[in-house]
Write a protein that holds these residues in place. Structure first.
Motif, PDB file in Angstrom:
ATOM      1  N   GLY A 297       0.817  -1.208   0.000  1.00  0.00           N
ATOM      2  CA  GLY A 297       0.000   0.000   0.000  1.00  0.00           C
ATOM      3  C   GLY A 297       0.850   1.257   0.000  1.00  0.00           C
ATOM      4  N   MET A 298       1.903   1.289   0.836  1.00  0.00           N
ATOM      5  CA  MET A 298       2.769   2.464   0.885  1.00  0.00           C
ATOM      6  C   MET A 298       3.624   2.588  -0.376  1.00  0.00           C
ATOM      7  SD  MET A 298       4.037   3.174   4.763  1.00  0.00           S
ATOM      8  CE  MET A 298       4.591   1.529   5.122  1.00  0.00           C
ATOM      9  N   GLN A 299       4.093   1.456  -0.921  1.00  0.00           N
ATOM     10  CA  GLN A 299       4.857   1.513  -2.164  1.00  0.00           C
ATOM     11  C   GLN A 299       4.004   2.068  -3.301  1.00  0.00           C
ATOM     12  OE1 GLN A 299       6.243  -2.566  -2.553  1.00  0.00           O
ATOM     13  NE2 GLN A 299       8.307  -1.961  -1.951  1.00  0.00           N
ATOM     14  N   ALA A 300       2.763   1.595  -3.384  1.00  0.00           N
ATOM     15  CA  ALA A 300       1.867   2.103  -4.418  1.00  0.00           C
ATOM     16  C   ALA A 300       1.590   3.590  -4.205  1.00  0.00           C
ATOM     17  CB  ALA A 300       0.560   1.323  -4.411  1.00  0.00           C
ATOM     18  N   GLY A 301       1.474   4.010  -2.923  1.00  0.00           N
ATOM     19  CA  GLY A 301       1.270   5.425  -2.639  1.00  0.00           C
ATOM     20  C   GLY A 301       2.438   6.273  -3.111  1.00  0.00           C
ATOM     21  N   ALA A 302       3.674   5.791  -2.869  1.00  0.00           N
ATOM     22  CA  ALA A 302       4.863   6.532  -3.315  1.00  0.00           C
ATOM     23  C   ALA A 302       4.916   6.602  -4.838  1.00  0.00           C
ATOM     24  CB  ALA A 302       6.115   5.859  -2.770  1.00  0.00           C
ATOM     25  N   LEU A 303       4.601   5.491  -5.495  1.00  0.00           N
ATOM     26  CA  LEU A 303       4.590   5.482  -6.966  1.00  0.00           C
ATOM     27  C   LEU A 303       3.494   6.397  -7.500  1.00  0.00           C
ATOM     28  CD1 LEU A 303       5.160   1.663  -7.526  1.00  0.00           C
ATOM     29  CD2 LEU A 303       6.752   3.497  -8.127  1.00  0.00           C
ATOM     30  N   GLY A 304       2.373   6.474  -6.778  1.00  0.00           N
ATOM     31  CA  GLY A 304       1.310   7.406  -7.174  1.00  0.00           C
ATOM     32  C   GLY A 304       1.777   8.845  -7.102  1.00  0.00           C
ATOM     33  N   VAL A 305       2.572   9.153  -6.066  1.00  0.00           N
ATOM     34  CA  VAL A 305       3.132  10.508  -5.939  1.00  0.00           C
ATOM     35  C   VAL A 305       4.044  10.816  -7.119  1.00  0.00           C
ATOM     36  CG1 VAL A 305       4.690  11.946  -4.580  1.00  0.00           C
ATOM     37  CG2 VAL A 305       2.934  10.588  -3.431  1.00  0.00           C
ATOM     38  N   LEU A 306       4.920   9.877  -7.464  1.00  0.00           N
ATOM     39  CA  LEU A 306       5.831  10.077  -8.603  1.00  0.00           C
ATOM     40  C   LEU A 306       5.048  10.211  -9.903  1.00  0.00           C
ATOM     41  CD1 LEU A 306       8.642   7.533  -7.649  1.00  0.00           C
ATOM     42  CD2 LEU A 306       8.727  10.022  -7.485  1.00  0.00           C
ATOM     43  N   SER A 307       3.942   9.448 -10.038  1.00  0.00           N
ATOM     44  CA  SER A 307       3.098   9.566 -11.230  1.00  0.00           C
ATOM     45  C   SER A 307       2.461  10.944 -11.308  1.00  0.00           C
ATOM     46  CB  SER A 307       2.016   8.487 -11.192  1.00  0.00           C
ATOM     47  OG  SER A 307       1.111   8.641 -12.250  1.00  0.00           O
ATOM     48  N   ASN A 308       2.084  11.480 -10.132  1.00  0.00           N
ATOM     49  CA  ASN A 308       1.492  12.818 -10.079  1.00  0.00           C
ATOM     50  C   ASN A 308       2.493  13.860 -10.564  1.00  0.00           C
ATOM     51  OD1 ASN A 308       0.898  15.493  -8.671  1.00  0.00           O
ATOM     52  ND2 ASN A 308      -0.966  14.350  -8.163  1.00  0.00           N
ATOM     53  N   LEU A 309       3.747  13.726 -10.103  1.00  0.00           N
ATOM     54  CA  LEU A 309       4.786  14.657 -10.544  1.00  0.00           C
ATOM     55  C   LEU A 309       5.016  14.556 -12.049  1.00  0.00           C
ATOM     56  CD1 LEU A 309       7.439  14.304  -7.671  1.00  0.00           C
ATOM     57  CD2 LEU A 309       5.765  16.125  -8.007  1.00  0.00           C
ATOM     58  N   ALA A 310       5.017  13.333 -12.598  1.00  0.00           N
ATOM     59  CA  ALA A 310       5.222  13.148 -14.039  1.00  0.00           C
ATOM     60  C   ALA A 310       4.069  13.762 -14.824  1.00  0.00           C
ATOM     61  CB  ALA A 310       5.343  11.654 -14.346  1.00  0.00           C
ATOM     62  N   SER A 311       2.847  13.625 -14.321  1.00  0.00           N
ATOM     63  CA  SER A 311       1.696  14.223 -15.008  1.00  0.00           C
ATOM     64  C   SER A 311       1.793  15.744 -15.021  1.00  0.00           C
ATOM     65  CB  SER A 311       0.399  13.803 -14.322  1.00  0.00           C
ATOM     66  OG  SER A 311       0.194  12.409 -14.442  1.00  0.00           O
ATOM     67  N   ARG A 312       2.296  16.317 -13.885  1.00  0.00           N
ATOM     68  CA  ARG A 312       2.482  17.773 -13.844  1.00  0.00           C
ATOM     69  C   ARG A 312       3.506  18.226 -14.883  1.00  0.00           C
ATOM     70  NH1 ARG A 312       1.167  20.409  -8.543  1.00  0.00           N
ATOM     71  NH2 ARG A 312      -0.012  18.891  -7.317  1.00  0.00           N
ATOM     72  N   ASP A 313       4.452  17.318 -15.184  1.00  0.00           N
ATOM     73  CA  ASP A 313       5.465  17.628 -16.215  1.00  0.00           C
ATOM     74  C   ASP A 313       4.979  17.262 -17.613  1.00  0.00           C
ATOM     75  OD1 ASP A 313       7.132  18.476 -14.217  1.00  0.00           O
ATOM     76  OD2 ASP A 313       8.198  16.572 -14.026  1.00  0.00           O
ATOM     77  N   HIS A 314       3.704  16.793 -17.705  1.00  0.00           N
ATOM     78  CA  HIS A 314       3.120  16.347 -18.975  1.00  0.00           C
ATOM     79  C   HIS A 314       3.876  15.168 -19.561  1.00  0.00           C
ATOM     80  CE1 HIS A 314       0.646  19.933 -18.761  1.00  0.00           C
ATOM     81  NE2 HIS A 314       1.753  20.683 -18.631  1.00  0.00           N
ATOM     82  N   ASN A 315       4.477  14.382 -18.703  1.00  0.00           N
ATOM     83  CA  ASN A 315       5.190  13.174 -19.147  1.00  0.00           C
ATOM     84  C   ASN A 315       4.256  11.984 -18.897  1.00  0.00           C
ATOM     85  OD1 ASN A 315       6.909  11.071 -19.702  1.00  0.00           O
ATOM     86  ND2 ASN A 315       8.665  11.960 -18.604  1.00  0.00           N
TER      87      ASN A 315
END
Length: 616
Positions: A297-315
């Protein structure tokens, strides 16, 4: 309360008191294997190891140490440590939703307390009962039990940790109720007690708890100044991991990092510094969770955070990569943690929709529906188990209440009989005294009568003797008189002779006369009585079963109540049949019978009827 805060609280509560993973736990195991360790030290280590493996969800290992602690406690006849071990055992069962196995453990703990009268044992037996009430979803009852137990815990300086746990539990209940004031109050109390205990792991969890309390205000105002105390508490929780190496577990530290990262993401404008810290924290979470269990659950949460950052970069490609990896990680956990999984697949569906990959978007939307349905079924099954446990608990309480009332009645009856017996003994005692007095009086009276009789006989005898004496005297007097008369006669004759002689001499000398006199004369006795005698003498829905029983026109059986609970939860005929292992036809017949008992017509659905009852 928002779902994310509920999940954070649940994870924090599970992680509370988790020992440091490597140095501390390995050191404890080495101490335990030593030959010169004292019994008291062994108990301390067993408690810490059991707590560590329990909060890490390594239940078989935790149960192994619980069993060793139980064996040592029974050998040493240490009631407090035996109840501590039983409390851990009961909590392990509750964490695995094995509600039906907990009441016997609670009974065993209560029996030990009654036999030993140990104050510490009583506190831990109460804590297990509190945890059980909270697990069954009875927050009001839980709070009452905690408030009853806390004053006793506060009187025991050695039980600071137990005091902290109870305050942390109260914080959790008030957090779920969105009561920021009380939640903050108990979170601060937990921090204060954690600082006194010196347990940095607990202190880190308490700081994170206070951050959640402060976040309530920020959610209402959305003012950045209200977010600052939230960030400050999160940073305090994180700082402990580095200030006291080995004293804060990787699991608790990772949770604190994830909390801080989620709050950073709520900033309206993300600065390069904040973004860099978010990136660093997410990577540190991924690194830390390599060494913890049930961390998906925590690993998926961290990966979700990184995905959020990538989306903000339009990646989008990188964002998709992180989310797909999170999905794969979550699938490795059994059972799957569907709360997080639903968010991940929903983000993937939205991402594919933005990329116009409608086929994949539809595929993941279908997964959202599938996982939501599974989560709903799991929730229903869990609720049914809780309802069953709640029903059994209420049934046991009713039986216990009836037994208590019967015991009280028997006690009163026993006291009445004892009173009657005492009165009877007193009456018998006075009757004996009365009889004894009467007997003594009768004997005395008989003796008196004998004495009087004897005296009367003696008096008669004396009178007869006196009469005989008088008769003898009389006879003697008579004889004497006869003799005297003879003598008088002789004298008279002699006198006559003399007189004759004297007559003959009278003429010559003078005349002479003679007289004799004799006189004899005799005497009277008293009675008493007494008697006396004397006599002297009796939390799905706390009122669910009560309400439906009140609505029923006929008495409901225990099986009827189960059917009502399942239908109230919205289960259909097939689900109930599978759950009770009966034919669907049997379920339909039972429904028909229940309608009759509630006085409903055939067109009225029982499910709607129950929902209407509790919506009024």
């Amino acid at each position: 309360m928002k779902l994310k805060y509920l999940l954070i609280y649940c994870i924090l509560f599970i992680c509370t008191l988790s020992p440091a993973q490597n140095t501390l736990i390995d050191g404890l195991k080495n101490q335990l294997s030593g030959d010169d360790i004292s019994t008291a030290e062994k108990f301390r280590i067993y408690n810490e190891l059991t707590e560590y493996y329990r909060v890490s969800d390594q239940y078989p290992t935790a149960e192994k140490y619980v069993q060793q602690q139980l064996e040592l406690a029974r050998k040493e006849k240490n009631a407090a440590e035996e109840v501590k071990a039983l409390a851990q055992k009961g909590i392990i069962k509750l964490n695995q939703s094995e509600y039906d196995q907990v009441p016997p453990i609670i009974d065993a703990a209560n029996t030990i307390v009654q036999k030993s009268n140990d104050k510490i044992a009583l506190l831990y037996a109460s804590y297990l009962n509190i945890y059980y009430s909270n697990a069954l979803g009875n927050p009001e009852s839980t709070i009452k039990l905690v408030q009853k137990t806390l004053p006793l815990v506060e009187k025991q300086p050695s039980e600071i940790m137990l005091n902290a746990k109870l305050n942390y539990l109260l914080y959790g209940i008030y957090t779920e109720w969105n009561d920021a004031e009380n939640a903050t109050k108990y979170a601060k109390k937990a921090i204060e007690l954690a600082e006194k205990s010196g347990n940095k792991n607990l202190l880190s969890s308490a700081y994170s708890a206070l951050a959640i309390c402060y976040s309530f205000r920020y959610e209402k105002t959305e003012d950045l100044k209200d977010l600052k105390p939230v960030i400050e508490m999160c940073k305090k929780a994180i700082a402990l991991y580095h200030q006291f190496p080995g004293h804060v577990s990787a699991h608790v530290h990772a949770m604190a990092l994830l909390n801080l990262t989620n709050y950073y993401l709520s900033y309206p404008e993300m600065t390069p510094e904040i973004r860099s810290e978010i990136q660093t924290n997410a990577n540190e979470i991924l690194n830390l969770t390599q060494y913890t269990t049930l961390n998906q659950g925590m690993q998926a949460g961290a990966l979700g955070v990184l995905s959020n950052l990538a989306s903000r970069d339009h990646n989008d490609a990188l964002a998709e990569q992180y989310l797909l990896k999170a999905e794969q990680i979550l699938l490795t956990q059994k059972p799957v943690y569907y709360h997080v999984m639903i968010n991940v697949v929903k983000n993937l569906a939205e991402l594919y929709a933005q990329q116009k990959k409608y086929q994949k978007a539809f595929e993941y939307e279908s997964k959202v529906a599938e996982y939501s349905h599974i989560l709903f079924d799991e929730g229903q099954a869990e609720t049914a188990k809780r309802l069953e446990a709640q029903y059994q608990s209420q049934k046991k309480e009713s039986e216990l209440k009836a037994l208590t009332e019967k015991t009280a009645s028997l006690k009163k009856e026993k006291l009445l009989y004892i009173g009657l017996g005492i009165i009877g003994l007193i009456g018998a005692f006075f009757m004996f005294l009365s009889y004894h007095f009467k007997l003594r009086y009768s004997i005395e009276r008989e003796n008196k009568l004998d004495t009087e009789k004897h005296e009367a006989e003696m008096q008669i005898k004396l009178q007869e003797e006196e009469k005989a004496r008088l008769k003898a005297e009389q006879e003697l007097l008579t004889l004497q008189q006869q003799k005297l008369q003879s003598e008088v006669l002789a004298s008279h004759l002699h006198i006559q002779h003399k007189n004759k002689v004297l007559q003959q001499l009278q003429t010559q000398l003078s005349d002479t006369d003679i007289n004799i006199h004799q006189v004899v004369k005799g005497e009277n006795r008293v009675d008493n009585d007494f008697e006396k005698i004397r006599f002297t003498i009796q939390e799905l829905h706390p009122d669910f079963f009560k309400n439906i029983n009140e609505r029923a026109r006929q008495k409901l059986t225990a099986l009827d109540l189960k059917y009502c609970a399942y239908m109230y939860l919205g289960m259909d005929t097939k689900q109930i049949a599978n759950l009770l292992n009966v034919e669907p036809k049997s379920v339909r017949m039972t429904k028909y019978r229940l309608k009759k008992k509630f006085g409903l017509d055939e067109n009225t659905a029982l499910e709607i009827f129950f929902q209407r009852i509790f919506s009024e």
